[in-house]
Write an enzyme that holds these catalytic residues in place. Sequence first.
Site, PDB file in Angstrom:
ATOM      1  N   GLU A  85       0.397  -1.535  -0.032  1.00  0.00           N
ATOM      2  CA  GLU A  85      -0.031  -0.195   0.376  1.00  0.00           C
ATOM      3  C   GLU A  85       0.894   0.767  -0.154  1.00  0.00           C
ATOM      4  O   GLU A  85       0.516   1.952  -0.082  1.00  0.00           O
ATOM      5  CB  GLU A  85      -1.111   0.295   1.306  1.00  0.00           C
ATOM      6  CG  GLU A  85      -1.779  -1.076   1.043  1.00  0.00           C
ATOM      7  CD  GLU A  85      -3.216  -0.758  -0.030  1.00  0.00           C
ATOM      8  OE1 GLU A  85      -2.835   0.300   0.062  1.00  0.00           O
ATOM      9  OE2 GLU A  85      -4.239  -1.261  -0.015  1.00  0.00           O
ATOM     10  N   SER A 345     -29.335 -33.581  47.851  1.00  0.00           N
ATOM     11  CA  SER A 345     -28.104 -34.357  49.085  1.00  0.00           C
ATOM     12  C   SER A 345     -26.756 -33.795  48.945  1.00  0.00           C
ATOM     13  O   SER A 345     -25.807 -34.632  49.458  1.00  0.00           O
ATOM     14  CB  SER A 345     -28.106 -35.850  48.592  1.00  0.00           C
ATOM     15  OG  SER A 345     -29.726 -36.602  48.992  1.00  0.00           O
TER      16      SER A 345
END
Length: 693
Positions: A85, A345
Amino acid sequence: MSLLRKAALRAVAVLTGCVLIIASLLALDRAFPPPIPEKPAVSAEVLDHDGQLLRAYAASDGYWRLATSLDQVDPNFVDMLITYEDKRFWDHGGIDPLAIARAALQFVTHGRIVSGGSTLSMQLARLIEPRDSRSVAAKLKQALRALQIERRLSKREILERYLTLAPYGGNLEGVRAASLAWFGKEPKRLTVSEAALLVALPQMPEKRRPDRNLKTAGAARDRVLQRMVEAGKLGEREAARAALDSVPGARRALPALAAHTADLALKTARAGVPPRLTLKKSVQQGLEAVARNAAAKLGPKLSVAMMMADSRTGDILGEVGSASYFDGGRAGWIDMTRTLRSPGSTLKPFIYGLAFEQGMVAQETLIEDSPADFSGYRPKNFDMGYQGDVSVRQALQLSLNVPAVRVLDAVGPARLMARFRQAGVSPALPLNQAPGLAIGLGGVGMSLRDLVQLYCGLANGGRVEPLRDGTGKEAAKEAATTLLDPAANWQVIDILSGVRPPEGAAPRGIAYKTGTSYGYRDAWSVGFDGRYVLGVWVGRADAAAIPGLSGYVSAAPILFEGFARSGLAAVPLPPRPAGVVVPRREDLPVTLARFGPASGAGNVAGVAEPAPRIVFPPDGARVDLGAASSEASPLVLKLQGGRAPFRWLANGKPLSGLDRTRTATWQPDGAGYSTLTVIDAAGRAASVKVFVE
């Protein structure tokens, strides 16, 4: 006027003109600054313990835009981006005259734009101030903005802004969002092919979207690869191999783990600072997959919650509030790790732990499993059957209800609740009601988080580290507290480690307990190895009954699968502490051979005496016996009440013989804390803790 003077005047005029031009430009620069936001509006992030992205949220404008620093991006990608770029990025001041001249010459020669002259600074200007048209004026404005940006931001800042804002198609912006969406990973380490694709997409983000135009995206990637070969950044063979890699044709979802915990963390997070949780991404992924698959098998309205913690630190490593956050049928938005439910339990191990601690029972002590009436409370076993005489070990492993209530009656519900509160857990009781025997079978409100914290005490030798997940909702870090003494704690672990794994589960070397609440509304399973604790809840968020639901059938298989998918290495259960014995039944003293409750449910007939109570030494006393010397004095023990004969125990070890008098002596074997217990003929017990000096 001499020629010399004329030249001087011209030089002054030129210099003055230049100064005026520069001053004008500076004035214009100040009057019309570029709209550079202090910080771009980015997606909120929640990180795990190691800084990995757990969950991301779309930004306020609906875009996935993750803040990006150069340290988070593969250097090879950055090098490829600049080469493709803006190869003079590090040298120019915002515009590249050579690139502009090259672009103009190519336009004249070919009659079309072959390559643009825009720098990364100019592209950033376009991203923060989108242009209305592609006119020459718009291009000039973009160039001026690039110059302004270069004056205000460093090259590194410009690059990071670009990497955060670059478009990648749809509502994806920035290289991190793109990498996660197309490759399912952060851009820290990219293949050559992946880096080339990410360089190519921002040029035409919609036309090159791989999920819509796969061939176009592949061709654009290949052009980037070819440009790298021409620039000498890649060898031809390496570029050819990269071109053979397939381009992903589908977009992935961005990380969305730990929904409930992440939402909570964001509410208390500092602005702009991603909260970091104690969770581990790999553990969270494994548990969520297990919960999701299990819920799909269980049914459309059932949900699954899971929590895994490190018992040594208190750090929560995985936290699944529901099987699917967005599943309305399962009320997935409700965090079931924090919701109070009946624990069934699962509290029984702590009842027996207190009995071991007080010297009331041994593993082979016989206890009666038969119908009993505790002042109107008549507990029944889960299968409605009774086993008769069983050992304490069998009673806990089989999760028999009546023996557990018998032991709780002797230990005392208030003592059990006090121990829970000491461990940082405050169970919810009905308003204005004292704790009763029903709490032993789930008659109390408790969350999955509470249960995991209690079981962390078992896994950590009886010491409880307060749980924390990093959301900021926890109390200040406190010191570990005692749940059970080490000897009693190990006895419970030894029993739970012998519970049979569920059918089809691979042995893991864990100790675990299951539970089912009254009316089949909640199924639980909580287990641990030598370090990690995992809790599982199964049920409906609306607390509706589910016929056939049970802890062993519904939750236990998920527990074992959760341990397997957590990715954590198994840690062996702790060894037996020094001095702890597990005597055979025939070797038990008479007072431990059979358990007798402290009140009217099966107690020795005709016992009218009050329960025994140690009056000396008092509980918590510090007694100076000269324990450090070779001539340490014995300690005189005194009690009131109870029925002779009496059995005395020091730190769980019986003292020699039975005493019919209410006094005895004990010779300590060293300084430190000791627990003294007396048991009478009716099986009632009393204990004190003293510190011998």
